[in-house]
Scaffold this motif. Sequence first.
Motif, PDB file in Angstrom:
ATOM      1  N   HIS A 793       0.830  -1.205   0.000  1.00 40.53           N
ATOM      2  CA  HIS A 793       0.000   0.000   0.000  1.00 40.53           C
ATOM      3  C   HIS A 793       0.863   1.253   0.000  1.00 40.53           C
ATOM      4  CE1 HIS A 793      -2.514   3.152   1.938  1.00 40.53           C
ATOM      5  NE2 HIS A 793      -3.469   2.630   1.162  1.00 40.53           N
ATOM      6  N   LEU A 794       1.945   1.238   0.804  1.00 39.19           N
ATOM      7  CA  LEU A 794       2.835   2.394   0.843  1.00 39.19           C
ATOM      8  C   LEU A 794       3.541   2.599  -0.491  1.00 39.19           C
ATOM      9  CD1 LEU A 794       4.432   1.963   4.384  1.00 39.19           C
ATOM     10  CD2 LEU A 794       2.803   3.722   3.679  1.00 39.19           C
ATOM     11  N   ALA A 795       3.788   1.481  -1.180  1.00 41.31           N
ATOM     12  CA  ALA A 795       4.458   1.575  -2.489  1.00 41.31           C
ATOM     13  C   ALA A 795       3.480   1.898  -3.614  1.00 41.31           C
ATOM     14  CB  ALA A 795       5.187   0.265  -2.780  1.00 41.31           C
ATOM     15  N   GLY A 796       2.207   2.028  -3.281  1.00 41.21           N
ATOM     16  CA  GLY A 796       1.199   2.312  -4.295  1.00 41.21           C
ATOM     17  C   GLY A 796       0.778   1.106  -5.087  1.00 41.21           C
ATOM     18  N   ASP A 797       1.125  -0.086  -4.631  1.00 36.78           N
ATOM     19  CA  ASP A 797       0.793  -1.337  -5.324  1.00 36.78           C
ATOM     20  C   ASP A 797      -0.485  -1.890  -4.695  1.00 36.78           C
ATOM     21  OD1 ASP A 797       0.629  -3.760  -6.558  1.00 36.78           O
ATOM     22  OD2 ASP A 797       2.701  -4.370  -6.122  1.00 36.78           O
ATOM     23  N   THR A 798      -1.635  -1.385  -5.172  1.00 38.88           N
ATOM     24  CA  THR A 798      -2.917  -1.786  -4.580  1.00 38.88           C
ATOM     25  C   THR A 798      -3.189  -3.265  -4.749  1.00 38.88           C
ATOM     26  OG1 THR A 798      -3.793   0.416  -5.063  1.00 38.88           O
ATOM     27  CG2 THR A 798      -5.389  -1.305  -4.569  1.00 38.88           C
ATOM     28  N   ALA A 799      -2.824  -3.844  -5.879  1.00 38.38           N
ATOM     29  CA  ALA A 799      -3.073  -5.266  -6.119  1.00 38.38           C
ATOM     30  C   ALA A 799      -2.356  -6.121  -5.084  1.00 38.38           C
ATOM     31  CB  ALA A 799      -2.624  -5.634  -7.529  1.00 38.38           C
ATOM     32  N   THR A 800      -1.088  -5.779  -4.827  1.00 40.31           N
ATOM     33  CA  THR A 800      -0.329  -6.526  -3.812  1.00 40.31           C
ATOM     34  C   THR A 800      -0.965  -6.339  -2.440  1.00 40.31           C
ATOM     35  OG1 THR A 800       1.720  -6.355  -5.059  1.00 40.31           O
ATOM     36  CG2 THR A 800       1.916  -6.742  -2.696  1.00 40.31           C
TER      37      THR A 800
END
Length: 924
Positions: A793-800
């Motif tokens: 989430h912090l990296a902006g990777d919503t799928a992960t």
Amino acid sequence: MRTRYALPPRPVTFLRRERLTRHLDGALTTPLTIVNGAAGAGKTLLVADWAARLGRPVAWFTTDAEELRPGVFWAYVLEALRAAGAPVPAAVGSPADPGRVDETLLNRLAAELNGPTTAGRPAVLVLDGFDRVAAPETAAQLEFVLRHAGPGLHLVVVSRTEPLLPLHRYRAAGELTEIRDAELAFTAREAGELLGRHGLSPPAAVVDALVDRTRGWAAGLRLCALAARESPEPETYLKEFEAGQSAVADFLLAEVLDIQPPGTQDLLLRVSVLERFGPGLANALTGRSDAGTVLDSLHHRNAFVQHLGHSWYRLHPLFAEILRAHLEVRHPGLAPELHRRAARWLKDAGFLPETLVHGAAAGDWEFAAGTLVGDLAVGQLFTGLRSAGLHDLFSRMPTGAGGPAPELVRAAGDLARGDLERGTVHLERAGKLLAGGLLGQRGGEGQDDPEGLKGDREAARLCWALLEVYAARLAGSSPRAERAVRLARELRGAVPAELLDRHPELTALLLAHLGSTRLWTGRFEDARMALSAAVAGPGGTSTALPREDALAHLALIDQLNGWPGRAEHKASRALAETARYGLPGPPGTGLERLVLAAVAIDRDELDRARALLDEAATPLDAVPRAAARSASHSPSPPASHDARAAHDLHAHAPVGPADPVTSAVRAVVTARLLLARGDPRVAHAALRAAVGATHPDATAALTTEAPSPWLRGQAALVTAAAHLAEGRPRAAAEALREVPLDQPACVVEAARMQLAAGDPRAAGDLLDALHGTDRTGPGVSVRAALVRARSGHLAGDTATARRWLAVALRGARHEHLRRPFVEAGPWSGPLLDTDPLRGLAAGWLVTGSADVPPSGVKEPVEELSGRERDVLRRLARLMTTEEIAADLYVSVNTVKTHLKSVYRKLDVNRRADAVRRARALRLL
């Protein structure tokens, strides 16, 4: 002469007891009534009062002579009947010979009594003091007349002894009414009324104590009342009167003791030092061989000797008290020798508790301690069986009592109280004495084992090993515990197998203590082996507490490894293990509730966790007290109710080392709860006290030889969390350096805090190092998944983030692990409100809209607790209340309470409706 036929007068203080009067009224339907009791039991006054109120003449004859020959007896009986107006005409005659009675006279008497003039109005004949009629011939003649008089005669026999009548025949035919000692005894209510008639009104507690001391004996109560009335402090007299120097003593000595032959008097005086006795024991104290016959005779003559069954007897407690005082007068200084003889006889007969009592009463402490040790019964000081009595008994042992056995018993008493320092001193002394004895007594000449240890040296060394393992547990020393257990295993072969079989608690205690010590040092799997062996050992009362102790530690291992469901199951089993016996807790009592509190925190049931912590607060230990004291010296007052609760939780805890595992868990769980409630400063103080912080006012509550790695890790995590909560990330990072990387739960928590401190790479590296770990459960894996989701989430990777959130939800749903999601922060809320995460979270996770029930379904009145959900799930499997109770290791009443709460919260009244509504709400 007339007094023999007159009803005895009742004193003005006489108390009519309606229950006994009604019994006598009903007795008129049977031809024979026996009122049988000891001297002073109130027999004569009871029957006299009943006869006076009967409403018709009663023939009364008091046999006050020592011996009545048959002719004299029947002359008196005929005169009594005629004086009462019974149909006994002069034609019946009268005995001419004092020594015999003509059978014709008895036939004529029976025929007249059974005649038509007596129809419906039988003659009532009371023979008071019938125990003085010793001639069997007279008793047989009386039975003949009673049998042939038919309904014309009702006979009431008042006697101290069993009359020589064929009672069995009347009893079998339903023609006998009996009132005996037990029924004659005054109840507490009756005793209070009797004292009131003497102008006394003591409190109920005083009356109860007096009835207990006298066993409701009528004469004793009346004599006490008379004496108390003359005392300046009646209530104090009734509570503390000295039986040996009272009117009660005069009565019993005159009416019971002095009328016995000299040999019987001596027997009664000597057995008065015993709580119970049989013929063999009485013979040992008296030097005679016929005690059995004498005791049986005393019992049947109601001489205050009560038969307990299986040839065992006891004296009426008040009579025994008076006899003991009289023994000191007649034979000064004899009592200790009698106790000594009794102790040795009882030891040979295998009666350990009584052996110890009489050994102590004799002042022979070496013998008493040696018997306890030689029997391998030292473990009973720790198992609740007779621990309170044993501690009380040996607390009176003087310091002058020397030898290995007294030192071992002193060590056991100190260690059982948690006094490691003093217990270790006595344990070391005992070890040196045992070692010195082995060197000098196996090869030397003219040297004997200390008194009480002859032939019991291996048993003493085995007891030493048991106490050494427990001392090692308190000290947190695994090597010391392992050495002691190895010694115990070596010694088992030298101790009789029968003795070991009699004391299964010894092995159970050894294994439980060893497992606790291994757990303390972080050897979880080795600890599990020892603890599982303790649980799998023999069941029963003697091993219930060590099994509970072992189960609680197994539950802790599961909790530390991330298996809250398993931990809850084992902790519930631990609680149920000893609940059925009503025994006090083992060393570490409260650990199972602490584990349950930790599970409740994981499920975010903070009120339940608080309640469990409160329940686990007995016995108290020093950890939270030290933590609270440390917090109290902080600049500002506690910030919340829970902080104040932590401060007061153990305000009166005793000083001294407590079981280190339990103390550590208490500190960790308390700190975790305080963190969850928003009190990081107090939480930090609790852990700082637990690990011996350098705070000037904090004391190290866990004085152990080796630090516990898992406690160190847990303390570091709580410290780091507290620093983060107070905005000190650098201090948090510094605290994380103490986290041991061989503990998955600690590694995951460290990764979560590294992420919270802004270092996602460090967090990922920590989690990557856990790859392939198979010991951990959802309590660890859910938190690891949430760390990875947060990182995505912090990296902006919503799928992960969504993928790892789904993994976390699936792992947490079965265990209802809500706390990890709360600790993860609010970032997950929007994601959880999307499909399919919404469905995975619905019904159990309180996070935004994920907890909203489906459209058209009414919300629950209140959220169900974790235990209520457990009951509900079993309800859906059609389990009965009893099956649910057994499966959850709780009582049936507890299940019923949970069911009522479930019905209320779901707004239903039946099981089927509860299940249907729960499914509609996606709670199942």
